[in-house]
Design a protein around this motif. Structure first.
Motif, PDB file in Angstrom:
ATOM      1  N   ASP A   5       0.790  -1.172   0.090  1.00 28.92           N
ATOM      2  CA  ASP A   5       0.041   0.067   0.052  1.00 28.92           C
ATOM      3  C   ASP A   5       0.891   1.315   0.078  1.00 28.92           C
ATOM      4  O   ASP A   5       2.070   1.252   0.577  1.00 28.92           O
ATOM      5  CB  ASP A   5      -0.849  -0.185   1.241  1.00 28.92           C
ATOM      6  CG  ASP A   5      -2.124   0.725   1.473  1.00 28.92           C
ATOM      7  OD1 ASP A   5      -2.121   1.924   0.740  1.00 28.92           O
ATOM      8  OD2 ASP A   5      -2.812   0.769   1.956  1.00 28.92           O
ATOM      9  N   ALA A   6       0.383   2.253  -0.732  1.00 31.68           N
ATOM     10  CA  ALA A   6       1.010   3.641  -0.578  1.00 31.68           C
ATOM     11  C   ALA A   6       0.979   4.211   1.021  1.00 31.68           C
ATOM     12  O   ALA A   6       1.530   4.974   1.468  1.00 31.68           O
ATOM     13  CB  ALA A   6       0.728   4.690  -1.216  1.00 31.68           C
ATOM     14  N   HIS A   7      -0.201   3.757   1.643  1.00 30.88           N
ATOM     15  CA  HIS A   7      -0.741   4.311   2.871  1.00 30.88           C
ATOM     16  C   HIS A   7      -0.743   3.382   4.103  1.00 30.88           C
ATOM     17  O   HIS A   7      -0.778   2.331   3.824  1.00 30.88           O
ATOM     18  CB  HIS A   7      -2.127   4.960   2.773  1.00 30.88           C
ATOM     19  CG  HIS A   7      -2.397   5.744   1.552  1.00 30.88           C
ATOM     20  ND1 HIS A   7      -2.698   4.974   0.408  1.00 30.88           N
ATOM     21  CD2 HIS A   7      -2.291   7.097   1.328  1.00 30.88           C
ATOM     22  CE1 HIS A   7      -3.052   6.122  -0.726  1.00 30.88           C
ATOM     23  NE2 HIS A   7      -2.682   7.040   0.125  1.00 30.88           N
TER      24      HIS A   7
ATOM     25  N   ASP B 109      -3.208  -3.181  -2.082  1.00 30.10           N
ATOM     26  CA  ASP B 109      -3.962  -1.737  -2.258  1.00 30.10           C
ATOM     27  C   ASP B 109      -3.329  -1.444  -3.643  1.00 30.10           C
ATOM     28  O   ASP B 109      -2.057  -1.077  -3.608  1.00 30.10           O
ATOM     29  CB  ASP B 109      -3.724  -0.958  -1.310  1.00 30.10           C
ATOM     30  CG  ASP B 109      -4.635   0.477  -1.719  1.00 30.10           C
ATOM     31  OD1 ASP B 109      -4.814   0.854  -2.714  1.00 30.10           O
ATOM     32  OD2 ASP B 109      -4.881   1.224  -0.572  1.00 30.10           O
TER      33      ASP B 109
ATOM     34  N   ASP C 244      -3.054   1.539  -5.131  1.00 28.58           N
ATOM     35  CA  ASP C 244      -2.371   2.737  -4.927  1.00 28.58           C
ATOM     36  C   ASP C 244      -0.787   2.416  -4.405  1.00 28.58           C
ATOM     37  O   ASP C 244      -0.006   3.534  -4.450  1.00 28.58           O
ATOM     38  CB  ASP C 244      -3.183   3.803  -4.347  1.00 28.58           C
ATOM     39  CG  ASP C 244      -3.155   3.595  -2.674  1.00 28.58           C
ATOM     40  OD1 ASP C 244      -2.547   2.822  -1.991  1.00 28.58           O
ATOM     41  OD2 ASP C 244      -4.203   4.037  -2.064  1.00 28.58           O
TER      42      ASP C 244
HETATM   43 MN    MN Z   1      -3.732   3.018  -0.227  1.00 24.84          MN
END
Ligand code: MN
Length: 286
Positions: A136-138, A214, A216
Motif C-alpha cells: 500500500d502507499a498508505h 492496495d 495505490d
Molecule cells: Mn492506499
C-alpha cells in the motif's frame, strides 16, 4: 448461522474462471464503498475489472501457468449495497469463511480497503498464526478517522488490534501521519521499499500469509484510477517482481482493493488490476 449468502451472477465472469468442483481458487467480488474519504466509486471496480480481464491472456509466460488449467471459480459479487458498514463487513467475513472451508485460496476483489478486516478475521480464525503482508502507499493505521474506528484509513490499526502488530509486514508505505509512522515501527516490518529482508521473508515462509494489495501502492503513473493517489511509488514491473519473489509463500487469502474506475484513464488501472490478479492467482494457487 444458516443464513444463505447472496451473490449476483458475474456477468461477465473473470477471465477463464468456470464452475468447478473443489476449486483451488475462489474469486469473490466485494463492492464495499462506505467510508471513502476523498472520492467514491470503488464499488464499480469488481465488475469493471472482470469486464476488461478478457483483454489479457489467461497464460502467464513468466510463471508458465494458465488460468484455464486451474480449478478457478468466480462466485460473483456479494450483495452489499443495502447493508451498513458493520453488516457488509460481517457478510464479507462470513463469505470468506465459507469459501475457504475446503482449503482453496480465497481472492477478495474490492471495493474499499476496509474489507481486508473481514478477510483477515475469517482466515485468522482458521489460522491462528496468520501473518498479513500489506502492500500500500498508505499506512492505514490511524486510530480513528472522523469518529470512525473502522474505515479504510484505520483498517490496519483494527487488524493489529486483533492479530497484533507483530503479525503485520508492510511494503511500499510512503504516506501517513507522524503517529502512524511511529506505530508502524512496532510492526514486524514496515518499509517504503518494495523488498523484503531475508529474515522477514524467512519469517513469512514459516506461517500462513494473507496478502492485501492496495492498487495505490503503484505510482499513480501506473495506476491513475485510485481514490488517494500518492506520487513516488514503484512501477508495475517492480510490483510484479516482488510478487514473483513471494511465490513460495503459503498464501491462504488475498485481496486487491481501491481501484476507482470512474476516474481511470483508458481502463489502465482496471487492466493492471486484472493482470495482477492473474499473476497472483497463478503464483499462489495450490
Ligand atoms: Mn492506499
Amino acid at each position: 448461522m444458516g443464513l444463505s449468502l447472496k451473490y449476483s451472477a458475474p456477468n461477465p465472469p473473470f477471465l477463464a474462471s468456470h464452475p468447478t468442483q473443489h476449486p483451488q481458487v475462489i474469486l469473490l467480488g466485494a463492492p464495499l464503498d462506505c467510508t471513502e474519504t476523498f472520492r467514491p466509486g470503488t464499488a464499480a471496480a469488481p465488475q469493471r475489472i472482470r469486464a476488461v480481464s478478457d483483454s489479457i491472456e489467461s497464460y502467464s509466460h513468466v510463471l508458465d501457468r494458465d488460468l484455464e488449467d486451474l480449478r478457478f471459480v468466480d462466485r460473483g459479487d456479494l450483495a452489499l449495497s443495502e447493508l451498513d458498514l458493520d453488516a457488509a463487513l460481517e457478510e464479507i467475513r462470513r463469505a470468506t469463511e465459507e469459501q475457504s472451508a475446503a482449503g482453496g485460496l480465497v481472492v477478495l476483489l474490492g471495493g474499499e480497503h476496509t474489507l481486508t478486516l473481514s478477510g483477515t478475521r475469517a482466515l485468522h480464525a482458521r489460522h491462528p498464526d496468520l501473518a498479513v503482508l500489506h502492500l500500500d502507499a498508505h499506512l492505514d493505521m490511524i486510530q480513528e478517522y472522523d469518529g470512525l474506528r473502522v474505515a479504510h484509513g484505520t483498517v490496519f490499526r483494527r487488524i493489529a488490534d486483533e492479530l497484533g502488530l507483530g503479525q503485520i509486514v508492510q511494503l511500499g508505505v510512503r504516506s501517513g501521519t507522524r503517529q502512524e509512522f511511529r506505530d508502524a515501527t512496532q510492526c514486524r516490518y514496515s518499509s517504503p521499499a518494495l523488498s523484503l529482508p531475508r529474515h522477514i521473508f524467512d519469517w513469512l515462509s514459516e506461517r500462513p500469509v494473507y496478502l492485501s494489495l492496495d492498487i495505490d501502492v503503484l505510482d499513480p503513473a501506473h495506476a491513475p484510477g485510485v481514490g488517494n493517489p500518492e506520487a513516488g511509488g514503484p512501477t508495475f514491473s517492480e510490483l510484479l517482481s516482488l510478487l514473483y519473489s513471494l511465490r513460495s509463500l503459503h498464501v491462504v487469502g488475498l485481496d486487491l482493493v481501491e481501484v476507482l474506475p470512474n476516474i481511470d484513464h483508458g481502463d489502465n488501472t482496471s487492466v493492471a488490476a486484472a493482470k495482477l490478479l492473474r499473476e497472483m492467482i497463478l503464483a499462489f494457487a495450490r
